[in-house]
Design an enzyme around this catalytic site. Sequence first.
Site, PDB file in Angstrom:
ATOM      1  N   ASP A  16       0.060 -12.525   1.402  1.00  0.00           N
ATOM      2  CA  ASP A  16       0.414 -11.536   0.312  1.00  0.00           C
ATOM      3  C   ASP A  16       1.742 -11.146   0.522  1.00  0.00           C
ATOM      4  OD1 ASP A  16       0.063 -10.430  -2.438  1.00  0.00           O
ATOM      5  OD2 ASP A  16      -0.437  -8.816  -1.295  1.00  0.00           O
ATOM      6  N   ASP A  18       3.553  -7.973  -1.386  1.00  0.00           N
ATOM      7  CA  ASP A  18       3.807  -6.432  -1.397  1.00  0.00           C
ATOM      8  C   ASP A  18       2.477  -5.886  -0.894  1.00  0.00           C
ATOM      9  OD1 ASP A  18       6.040  -5.919  -3.207  1.00  0.00           O
ATOM     10  OD2 ASP A  18       4.690  -7.025  -4.773  1.00  0.00           O
TER      11      ASP A  18
END
Length: 225
Positions: A16, A18
């Site tokens: 991922d 953020d």
Amino acid sequence: MTTDVTTIKVQGLLFDNDGVLIDSTAAVEASWRAFASWYDLPADEVLARVHGRRSRDVIGAYSDRLPVPPDEAFRRYIEACVSDFADVTVLPGAAELISALPVSGWAVVTSGTAVVTQARMAAAGLSAPPVIITADDVPVGKPDPAPYRIASERLQLDPADCLVIEDSPAGLSSAHAAGCRTLGLLTTHHQHELEADFYASNLSDVRAIENGRFSVTVEGARRHR
């Protein structure tokens, strides 16, 4: 549950963005508070919806309360997102880990749009990944399995042989539903809020060596038995 050093062997790594590679919390909150103010929506309620989810899906949830079409609200929101990246920083260990990875076998899988993701990674000083899956590439966002399934397909790997590194409940649900193994980082949520195969504080605890397969070492790993 025990605390130890764990080695995980996989063919692919799926990150991922953020909360895993970069910290854009201040920028994200500012842009969503602006969105809420434009349309007289409760900011705290909006913020409770956003983590790990596509902005288009968040905005769509308010379609019946918007004075404009959701697509128009989405365009305005994206314009606000790309206007200021002063508060975007790289998270501990991310730059070191990314710089040590080979030119293939890994991807970034994010709920952000391509333009926002690329701008945030550049602002944090991170180079572009070999494969990137954004909100623009999937029919349905996290927690649906589509993002991680598509990333695995793009890498030509079995999802079961990929390790997903995530920080959000929605992202981990997506990864599990896709059939991937999971490493939950405790950068934005407490451990009891996450359901992962392994846990680490941040990427400073993670090392990856590639020799045909990735050998991922997690120091101080907390694992469900």
